[in-house]
Design an enzyme around this catalytic site. Structure first.
Site, PDB file in Angstrom:
ATOM      1  N   LYS A  62      70.693  25.822  45.736  1.00  0.00           N
ATOM      2  CA  LYS A  62      69.257  25.708  46.073  1.00  0.00           C
ATOM      3  C   LYS A  62      68.600  24.670  45.172  1.00  0.00           C
ATOM      4  CE  LYS A  62      66.761  29.514  48.205  1.00  0.00           C
ATOM      5  NZ  LYS A  62      65.820  28.618  48.849  1.00  0.00           N
TER       6      LYS A  62
ATOM      7  N   HIS B  57      65.389  24.100  44.588  1.00  0.00           N
ATOM      8  CA  HIS B  57      64.252  24.591  43.798  1.00  0.00           C
ATOM      9  C   HIS B  57      63.954  26.038  44.158  1.00  0.00           C
ATOM     10  CE1 HIS B  57      60.838  24.751  46.748  1.00  0.00           C
ATOM     11  NE2 HIS B  57      61.821  24.268  47.448  1.00  0.00           N
TER      12      HIS B  57
ATOM     13  N   ARG C 167      44.538  41.786  38.788  1.00  0.00           N
ATOM     14  CA  ARG C 167      44.391  42.906  37.845  1.00  0.00           C
ATOM     15  C   ARG C 167      45.661  43.754  37.876  1.00  0.00           C
ATOM     16  NH1 ARG C 167      39.840  44.549  35.159  1.00  0.00           N
ATOM     17  NH2 ARG C 167      38.557  43.213  36.435  1.00  0.00           N
TER      18      ARG C 167
ATOM     19  N   ASP D 153      41.078  41.085  44.292  1.00  0.00           N
ATOM     20  CA  ASP D 153      42.263  41.885  43.954  1.00  0.00           C
ATOM     21  C   ASP D 153      42.785  42.737  45.116  1.00  0.00           C
ATOM     22  OD1 ASP D 153      41.927  40.855  41.430  1.00  0.00           O
ATOM     23  OD2 ASP D 153      40.836  42.593  40.677  1.00  0.00           O
TER      24      ASP D 153
ATOM     25  N   GLY E  91      33.955  41.048  38.953  1.00  0.00           N
ATOM     26  CA  GLY E  91      34.446  39.683  39.194  1.00  0.00           C
ATOM     27  C   GLY E  91      33.937  39.168  40.532  1.00  0.00           C
TER      28      GLY E  91
ATOM     29  N   GLU F  37      49.579  38.784  37.331  1.00  0.00           N
ATOM     30  CA  GLU F  37      49.084  38.767  35.948  1.00  0.00           C
ATOM     31  C   GLU F  37      49.348  40.117  35.258  1.00  0.00           C
ATOM     32  OE1 GLU F  37      44.847  38.334  35.546  1.00  0.00           O
ATOM     33  OE2 GLU F  37      44.419  39.765  37.127  1.00  0.00           O
TER      34      GLU F  37
ATOM     35  N   VAL G   4      23.123  41.534  54.525  1.00  0.00           N
ATOM     36  CA  VAL G   4      22.261  42.669  54.134  1.00  0.00           C
ATOM     37  C   VAL G   4      20.794  42.261  54.271  1.00  0.00           C
ATOM     38  CG1 VAL G   4      21.514  44.086  52.176  1.00  0.00           C
ATOM     39  CG2 VAL G   4      23.963  43.777  52.606  1.00  0.00           C
TER      40      VAL G   4
ATOM     41  N   ARG H  85      29.708  42.367  34.116  1.00  0.00           N
ATOM     42  CA  ARG H  85      30.351  43.673  33.903  1.00  0.00           C
ATOM     43  C   ARG H  85      29.549  44.362  32.803  1.00  0.00           C
ATOM     44  NH1 ARG H  85      35.292  43.013  36.587  1.00  0.00           N
ATOM     45  NH2 ARG H  85      36.243  40.959  36.382  1.00  0.00           N
TER      46      ARG H  85
ATOM     47  N   ILE I 227      40.604  29.643  39.306  1.00  0.00           N
ATOM     48  CA  ILE I 227      40.356  28.883  40.552  1.00  0.00           C
ATOM     49  C   ILE I 227      40.451  29.811  41.760  1.00  0.00           C
ATOM     50  CG2 ILE I 227      41.083  26.596  39.704  1.00  0.00           C
ATOM     51  CD1 ILE I 227      43.630  27.020  41.473  1.00  0.00           C
TER      52      ILE I 227
ATOM     53  N   ARG J  67      63.344  21.934  40.312  1.00  0.00           N
ATOM     54  CA  ARG J  67      62.928  22.884  39.270  1.00  0.00           C
ATOM     55  C   ARG J  67      62.718  24.294  39.810  1.00  0.00           C
ATOM     56  NH1 ARG J  67      58.655  18.870  36.357  1.00  0.00           N
ATOM     57  NH2 ARG J  67      60.111  18.077  34.813  1.00  0.00           N
TER      58      ARG J  67
ATOM     59  N   ASP K 166      42.137  45.767  45.669  1.00  0.00           N
ATOM     60  CA  ASP K 166      42.617  47.003  45.033  1.00  0.00           C
ATOM     61  C   ASP K 166      41.714  48.203  45.288  1.00  0.00           C
ATOM     62  OD1 ASP K 166      40.490  46.113  43.533  1.00  0.00           O
ATOM     63  OD2 ASP K 166      41.482  46.311  41.595  1.00  0.00           O
TER      64      ASP K 166
ATOM     65  N   THR L 134      36.301  41.975  46.266  1.00  0.00           N
ATOM     66  CA  THR L 134      37.088  41.590  45.084  1.00  0.00           C
ATOM     67  C   THR L 134      38.329  40.856  45.563  1.00  0.00           C
ATOM     68  OG1 THR L 134      38.616  42.443  43.406  1.00  0.00           O
ATOM     69  CG2 THR L 134      37.919  44.018  45.043  1.00  0.00           C
TER      70      THR L 134
ATOM     71  N   ASP M  72      36.102  48.208  42.100  1.00  0.00           N
ATOM     72  CA  ASP M  72      36.114  49.631  41.732  1.00  0.00           C
ATOM     73  C   ASP M  72      35.084  49.972  40.646  1.00  0.00           C
ATOM     74  OD1 ASP M  72      37.608  48.253  39.876  1.00  0.00           O
ATOM     75  OD2 ASP M  72      39.212  49.731  39.748  1.00  0.00           O
TER      76      ASP M  72
HETATM   77  O1  F6P Z   1      38.757  41.571  39.480  1.00  0.00           O
HETATM   78  C1  F6P Z   1      38.870  40.204  39.681  1.00  0.00           C
HETATM   79  C2  F6P Z   1      39.566  39.550  38.512  1.00  0.00           C
HETATM   80  O2  F6P Z   1      39.569  38.150  38.709  1.00  0.00           O
HETATM   81  C3  F6P Z   1      40.992  40.043  38.242  1.00  0.00           C
HETATM   82  O3  F6P Z   1      41.920  39.463  39.113  1.00  0.00           O
HETATM   83  C4  F6P Z   1      41.154  39.659  36.800  1.00  0.00           C
HETATM   84  O4  F6P Z   1      42.108  40.481  36.159  1.00  0.00           O
HETATM   85  C5  F6P Z   1      39.779  39.909  36.235  1.00  0.00           C
HETATM   86  O5  F6P Z   1      38.865  39.836  37.318  1.00  0.00           O
HETATM   87  C6  F6P Z   1      39.317  38.939  35.180  1.00  0.00           C
HETATM   88  O6  F6P Z   1      38.104  39.411  34.695  1.00  0.00           O
HETATM   89  P1  F6P Z   1      37.050  38.579  33.861  1.00  0.00           P
HETATM   90  O7  F6P Z   1      36.240  37.735  34.807  1.00  0.00           O
HETATM   91  O8  F6P Z   1      36.203  39.623  33.226  1.00  0.00           O
HETATM   92  O9  F6P Z   1      37.820  37.732  32.889  1.00  0.00           O
END
Ligand code: F6P
Length: 316
Positions: free
Chosen positions: A212, A214, A170, A126, A10, A221, A22, A71, A249, A161, A128, A124, A102
Site C-alpha cells: 500500500k 499510503h 470530546r 460532537d 462549543g 481526540e 426561533v 462555558r 477549524i 506516507r 454526543d 454540537t 450536554d
Molecule cells: O464540544 C465541542 C468541542 O469542540 C469538542 O469537540 C472539544 O473537545 C471541545 O469542544 C473543546 O472545548 P473548548 O472550546 O472549551 O476548548
C-alpha cells in the site's frame, strides 16, 4: 408570551440558522423574543435584549453564533441559577430556549428545577446527545474534516506516507468514524474501539507488506498523542509518518444544507412546543425528522445508530 434564547458551550455551524428559526417563528406567532449574550454568563449578568426579524437577516449561512457562547462552570450552583431566573422573571420572560450540547442541557434542567420553563435544541459538532440521531453542526464539521483529510491524502499518496489525523468529538467517536468512512481511512481509533497500539502497528505493517502506497489513520481526540503514534509507526513499520491535529477549524465555517434544514425545523418545533404548553423537553433528530424527548431522557437514553465500525471493516 415572551421567550428568550441563548447559545452555549462549543459553537457549532447551524447555531445561527437555529437562532433565526426561533426568532422568526416567535414573531410569526406574535411572541416577543429576547436574545441572551454569551450563554449562561449573559443570563446571570442580565445581558438580554429584544430581537427583531431584521436582527437575524443574512445569517442562515454564517458559522459561529451571533449571540456568542461561553462555558460557565458555576451554573451548577443553585444561587447562580437563581440569579438567572430572577433576571428572566424581572423581564416577564416566560421560557428559555437553550441551543447547545450536554452542558447546555444540564443548565436547562437546573432552570427547570427552579421552576423556569425551558426547551433544549441539540447543537454540537460532537454528535454526543444520546437521544438525538444527529446534532446541529455535526455534518458541517464532518464536511470540514473530510475536506482536510482529502487534502492530507493527496500529499500522503505522493510521498508514500502514513497520515495520522486527530479529529475532535470530546468523548464521542462519531466525528472520527464518519470522517474515516467518508475519506476511506484504513484505521479509526476512538473511545468505542479502544486504543491498542500493537494492533495498530501490526495493521500498518500488514498494509506496508501488501505494498500500500499510503495509509490514513483517524484518531479521536483525547485517545493518544498523535505525534507520538506517528513516531512509533515510523520507527516500527517502514512507513514515513506524519501527524496532523485538525482542531478548531472543525467548529467554524458555513453550515451544510442538512444542518440549515435541521436547525430551521428544530427552531420552529422548539417555539411551538412552548406555545402548546410543553417544557422540560429537547427537540431531537430522527434523520431530518424532528421529535422531542424530556431533557433527562435525551442525555441518558441511547437510540440505535448505524454501526459504522462494522462498515469500516468491510471497506478497508
Ligand atoms: O464540544 C465541542 C468541542 O469542540 C469538542 O469537540 C472539544 O473537545 C471541545 O469542544 C473543546 O472545548 P473548548 O472550546 O472549551 O476548548
Amino acid at each position: 408570551m415572551k421567550i428568550a434564547l441563548l447559545t452555549s458551550g462549543g459553537d457549532a455551524p447551524g447555531m445561527n440558522a437555529a437562532i433565526r428559526a426561533v426568532v422568526r417563528t416567535c414573531i410569526y406567532h406574535d411572541i416577543e423574543v429576547y436574545g441572551v449574550r454569551d450563554g449562561y454568563r449573559g443570563l446571570v449578568d442580565g445581558d438580554i435584549k429584544q430581537l427583531y426579524s431584521f436582527d437575524v437577516g443574512q445569517m442562515i449561512d454564517r458559522g459561529g453564533t451571533i449571540l456568542g457562547s461561553a462555558r460557565l462552570d458555576s451554573f451548577k450552583e443553585e444561587k447562580v441559577v437563581a440569579k438567572a431566573v430572577k433576571n428572566l422573571r424581572e423581564r416577564n420572560i416566560d421560557a428559555l430556549i437553550t441551543i447547545g450540547g450536554d452542558g447546555t442541557f444540564k443548565g436547562a434542567m437546573a432552570l427547570e428545577k427552579q421552576g423556569f420553563k425551558t426547551i433544549g435544541i441539540p447543537a454540537t459538532i460532537d454528535n454526543d446527545i444520546n437521544g438525538s440521531e444527529y446534532t446541529i453542526g455535526f455534518f458541517s464539521a464532518l464536511d470540514t474534516s473530510m475536506e482536510a483529510i482529502d487534502k492530507l491524502r493527496d500529499t500522503s499518496f505522493s510521498h508514500q506516507r502514513c497520515t495520522v489525523v486527530e479529529v475532535m468529538g470530546r468523548d464521542c467517536g462519531d466525528l472520527s468514524i464518519y470522517s474515516g468512512i467518508a475519506c476511506g481511512a484504513e484505521i479509526v481509533v476512538t473511545s468505542e474501539t479502544g486504543y491498542n497500539e500493537s494492533a495498530i502497528l501490526k495493521r500498518v505493517q500488514k498494509a506496508k507488506n501488501q505494498g500500500k502506497r499510503h495509509l490514513i489513520i483517524v484518531v479521536a481526540e483525547h485517545i493518544t498523542d498523535v505525534k507520538e503514534l506517528a513516531g512509533k509507526i515510523q520507527e516500527n513499520t517502514g512507513y514515513d509518518a506524519r501527524a496532523t491535529v485538525l482542531g478548531y477549524i472543525q467548529r467554524g465555517g458555513s453550515p451544510s444544507a442538512f444542518d440549515r434544514v435541521l436547525a430551521s425545523k428544530m427552531g420552529i418545533r422548539a417555539v411551538e412546543l412552548l406555545k402548546e404548553g410543553h417544557h422540560g423537553l429537547a427537540t431531537v433528530s430522527r434523520g431530518l425528522h424532528v421529535d422531542s424527548m424530556t431533557l433527562s431522557d435525551v442525555l441518558t437514553k441511547e437510540i440505535n445508530k448505524p454501526d459504522l465500525y462494522e462498515s469500516l471493516q468491510k471497506l478497508r
